[in-house]
Design an enzyme around this catalytic site. Structure first.
Site, PDB file in Angstrom:
ATOM      1  NE  ARG A   1       0.372   8.608   5.092  1.00  0.00           N
ATOM      2  CZ  ARG A   1       0.554   7.708   6.041  1.00  0.00           C
ATOM      3  NH1 ARG A   1       1.591   7.780   6.833  1.00  0.00           N
ATOM      4  NH2 ARG A   1      -0.299   6.740   6.186  1.00  0.00           N
TER       5      ARG A   1
ATOM      6  CB  THR B   1      -2.714   8.651   2.681  1.00  0.00           C
ATOM      7  OG1 THR B   1      -1.912   7.748   3.446  1.00  0.00           O
ATOM      8  CG2 THR B   1      -3.017   9.864   3.555  1.00  0.00           C
TER       9      THR B   1
ATOM     10  CE  LYS C   1      -5.427   2.571   7.403  1.00  0.00           C
ATOM     11  NZ  LYS C   1      -4.346   2.950   6.479  1.00  0.00           N
TER      12      LYS C   1
ATOM     13  CD  GLU D   1      -2.506   1.331   2.691  1.00  0.00           C
ATOM     14  OE1 GLU D   1      -2.913   0.307   3.257  1.00  0.00           O
ATOM     15  OE2 GLU D   1      -2.632   2.481   3.176  1.00  0.00           O
TER      16      GLU D   1
HETATM   17  C1  3PG Z   1      -1.294   4.137   7.739  1.00  0.00           C
HETATM   18  O1  3PG Z   1      -1.259   5.062   6.958  1.00  0.00           O
HETATM   19  O2  3PG Z   1      -1.963   3.129   7.508  1.00  0.00           O
HETATM   20  C2  3PG Z   1      -0.551   4.265   9.037  1.00  0.00           C
HETATM   21  O3  3PG Z   1       0.294   5.355   9.044  1.00  0.00           O
HETATM   22  C3  3PG Z   1       0.175   3.049   9.416  1.00  0.00           C
HETATM   23  O4  3PG Z   1       0.404   3.130  10.772  1.00  0.00           O
HETATM   24  P1  3PG Z   1       1.761   2.599  11.429  1.00  0.00           P
HETATM   25  O5  3PG Z   1       2.860   3.512  10.933  1.00  0.00           O
HETATM   26  O6  3PG Z   1       1.554   2.715  12.911  1.00  0.00           O
HETATM   27  O7  3PG Z   1       1.975   1.179  10.967  1.00  0.00           O
END
Ligand code: 3PG
Length: 216
Positions: free
Chosen positions: A48, A72, A132, A44
């Site tokens: 960002r 995102t 999610k 994924e």
């Molecule tokens: C995401 O975008 O899914 C999260 O930032 C993932 O979270 P983590 O960095 O705590 O794994």
């Protein structure tokens, strides 16, 4: 092509979905190979960083069998760019009905983020049942997942946020937790540094620990 229905089955095979921020697109092909060659052909890639769409394109070129989602995704324009680059599914931290509609009209499956009952019901109204659970640990972790799964028998969850090699297994034992997401096996620092040997080690560790059999 993945559909809203087949996406859950596909992600369930992978069990762990590496969430990746790629700041230097030149790292994208090697990163794709590090995932595929070590037995976890899924990613994924989060929107960002400026180069997210280019990174997805390069990863798909390097490893056509890699299953790539875009993370995102906050609006229809990002979904369109991700789809054009080769992303097969979209993920968001929250539930934005406008983004849901945009993805639906693009014909690409979408996983919205939720962390409470009202959001689950909003998702169900929009005919989305693969969700999610984000941010998982900060929102109550395993206990909250159990509390959400009990009344809503039709949903499946992908907990993400605060997950690690140590706690992901506990989530995966719950029924209808089909997979878990996280940045822990592909931390931005290692991706930026091109430390693909270390990422490969992390991937092999995850594949062994969760008995993942999802060769591309
Ligand atoms: C995401 O975008 O899914 C999260 O930032 C993932 O979270 P983590 O960095 O705590 O794994």
């Amino acid at each position: 092509m993945l559909t809203q229905t087949t996406l859950a089955t596909t992600l369930a095979r992978f069990k762990i979905i590496p969430v990746i921020q790629i700041n230097r697109v030149e790292q994208a092909p090697a990163l794709a190979r590090a995932l595929v060659d070590n037995g976890l052909p899924v990613a994924e890639v989060t929107f960002r960083s400026e180069g997210a769409a280019d990174a997805i394109r390069l990863m798909k070129q390097a490893c056509p069998k890699l299953c790539i989602g875009a993370g995102t995704i906050l609006n229809g324009a990002q979904a369109e760019a991700a789809l054009a680059a080769g992303a097969e599914f979209m993920v968001a931290p929250g539930l934005n009905p406008t983004t849901v509609k945009a993805c639906r009209s693009l014909g690409v499956p979408f996983i919205p983020g939720i962390n409470n009952p009202s959001q689950v019901e909003q998702a169900l109204e929009l005919e989305l049942s693969l969700l999610k659970f984000f941010p998982a640990e900060a929102s109550g972790g395993i206990n909250m997942v159990k509390s959400l799964l009990a009344p809503y028998q039709q949903i499946s969850l992908m907990p993400t946020g605060g997950l690690t090699l140590e706690n992901a297994g506990d989530y995966l034992t719950l029924p209808r937790v089909i997979c878990c997401g996280g940045t822990w096996l592909t931390p931005t620092r290692l991706v930026d540094d091109g430390a693909m040997d270390l990422i490969g080690q992390n991937v092999r560790q995850v594949v062994a620990r969760f008995a993942i059999d999802a060769r591309a």
